[in-house]
Design an enzyme around this catalytic site. Structure first.
Site, PDB file in Angstrom:
ATOM      1  N   ARG A 163       0.793  -1.050   0.094  1.00  0.00           N
ATOM      2  CA  ARG A 163      -0.012  -0.019  -0.028  1.00  0.00           C
ATOM      3  C   ARG A 163       0.861   1.413  -0.083  1.00  0.00           C
ATOM      4  NH1 ARG A 163      -2.518  -3.582   2.844  1.00  0.00           N
ATOM      5  NH2 ARG A 163      -1.496  -3.022   4.811  1.00  0.00           N
ATOM      6  N   GLU A 173       4.158  -9.230  15.062  1.00  0.00           N
ATOM      7  CA  GLU A 173       3.448  -9.341  16.445  1.00  0.00           C
ATOM      8  C   GLU A 173       3.930 -10.895  16.914  1.00  0.00           C
ATOM      9  OE1 GLU A 173      -0.487  -8.404  16.009  1.00  0.00           O
ATOM     10  OE2 GLU A 173      -1.044  -8.783  18.340  1.00  0.00           O
TER      11      GLU A 173
HETATM   12  P1  AMP Z   1       4.540  -2.147  11.834  1.00  0.00           P
HETATM   13  O1  AMP Z   1       5.519  -2.598  11.224  1.00  0.00           O
HETATM   14  O2  AMP Z   1       3.959  -2.742  12.845  1.00  0.00           O
HETATM   15  O3  AMP Z   1       4.567  -0.631  12.008  1.00  0.00           O
HETATM   16  O4  AMP Z   1       3.214  -2.268  10.566  1.00  0.00           O
HETATM   17  C1  AMP Z   1       3.151  -1.505   9.581  1.00  0.00           C
HETATM   18  C2  AMP Z   1       2.882  -2.241   8.270  1.00  0.00           C
HETATM   19  O5  AMP Z   1       1.723  -3.090   8.637  1.00  0.00           O
HETATM   20  C3  AMP Z   1       2.408  -1.196   7.118  1.00  0.00           C
HETATM   21  O6  AMP Z   1       2.882  -1.840   5.910  1.00  0.00           O
HETATM   22  C4  AMP Z   1       0.506  -1.434   7.244  1.00  0.00           C
HETATM   23  O7  AMP Z   1       0.302  -1.294   5.966  1.00  0.00           O
HETATM   24  C5  AMP Z   1       0.363  -2.737   7.949  1.00  0.00           C
HETATM   25  N1  AMP Z   1      -0.441  -2.515   9.218  1.00  0.00           N
HETATM   26  C6  AMP Z   1      -0.148  -2.934  10.393  1.00  0.00           C
HETATM   27  N2  AMP Z   1      -1.124  -2.635  11.031  1.00  0.00           N
HETATM   28  C7  AMP Z   1      -2.275  -2.401  10.271  1.00  0.00           C
HETATM   29  C8  AMP Z   1      -3.539  -2.091  10.509  1.00  0.00           C
HETATM   30  N3  AMP Z   1      -4.486  -2.124  11.764  1.00  0.00           N
HETATM   31  N4  AMP Z   1      -4.398  -1.639   9.496  1.00  0.00           N
HETATM   32  C9  AMP Z   1      -3.800  -1.509   8.090  1.00  0.00           C
HETATM   33  N5  AMP Z   1      -2.554  -1.784   8.085  1.00  0.00           N
HETATM   34  C10 AMP Z   1      -1.762  -2.235   9.002  1.00  0.00           C
END
Ligand code: AMP
Length: 177
Positions: A62, A99
């Site tokens: 995205r 996670e």
């Molecule tokens: P992080 O590495 O935990 O910061 O997660 C970010 C990545 O996971 C991004 O590429 C987001 O597109 C996706 N992502 C994580 N949580 C969500 C959420 N609640 N809704 C949509 N995309 C998410």
């Protein structure tokens, strides 16, 4: 209506996707609205047009959507950061924590010119694991981080803190929850 309020009311919350306990921020209704998209793009362009940016490095998938528009508007390079195994040429990988378990982000070894000023873009900042992996890949080739930009920052998660601790940079974003 204020841009932030309009985008917030257009983003669709999908509960339990991709797994129980997660509220997925679905931006497809935003993408479907060309007037809203134009205003969002203007917001990001205004943030960066006076800065010297050589490339926008965007995160699959995205992050590619607004990231490529931003690179076009800033008249700079677009660099794809992809999930493991998707890039065809020589790559460098960076492992990061999810996670549950780990994932890898890859970049082509010739993507970053040493000293280039690179803006990282993704749709959403959650724990910051993905964005930090992107930042480390760019720095490992001698790139300078111009910033981290997101449409959405989930402020109740430690993404902003992790970016600050690891790179001394605060994220730029339009929407915060
Ligand atoms: P992080 O590495 O935990 O910061 O997660 C970010 C990545 O996971 C991004 O590429 C987001 O597109 C996706 N992502 C994580 N949580 C969500 C959420 N609640 N809704 C949509 N995309 C998410």
């Amino acid at each position: 209506m204020l841009l932030i309020d309009q985008v917030k009311s257009t983003i669709r919350d999908v509960e339990g996707y991709p797994k129980p306990g997660i509220v997925f921020k679905d931006i497809t209704p935003v993408l479907a609205d060309p007037v809203l998209m134009k205003r969002i793009i203007q917001f990001f362009v205004r943030n960066y047009r006076d800065k010297k940016i050589d490339a926008v490095a965007a995160i699959e998938a995205r992050g590619f959507i607004l990231g490529s528009v931003l690179a076009h508007e800033l008249a700079c390079s677009f660099i794809p950061l992809r999930k493991a195994g998707k890039l065809p040429f020589n790559t460098r990988k960076q492992r990061y924590d999810l996670e549950y378990g780990t994932a890898e982000l890859e970049i082509h070894t010739d993507a970053i010119k040493p000293g280039a000023s690179v803006l990282v873009h993704d749709d959403l900042l959650a724990t910051g694991g993905t964005a930090c992996a992107a930042g480390h890949l760019i720095k490992s080739f001698g790139g300078e981080l111009a910033g981290f930009s997101f449409l959405i920052n989930l402020g109740f998660l430690p993404g902003a803190r992790n970016l600050q601790e690891q790179f001394g940079l605060a994220p730029d974003f339009l929407i915060k929850y």
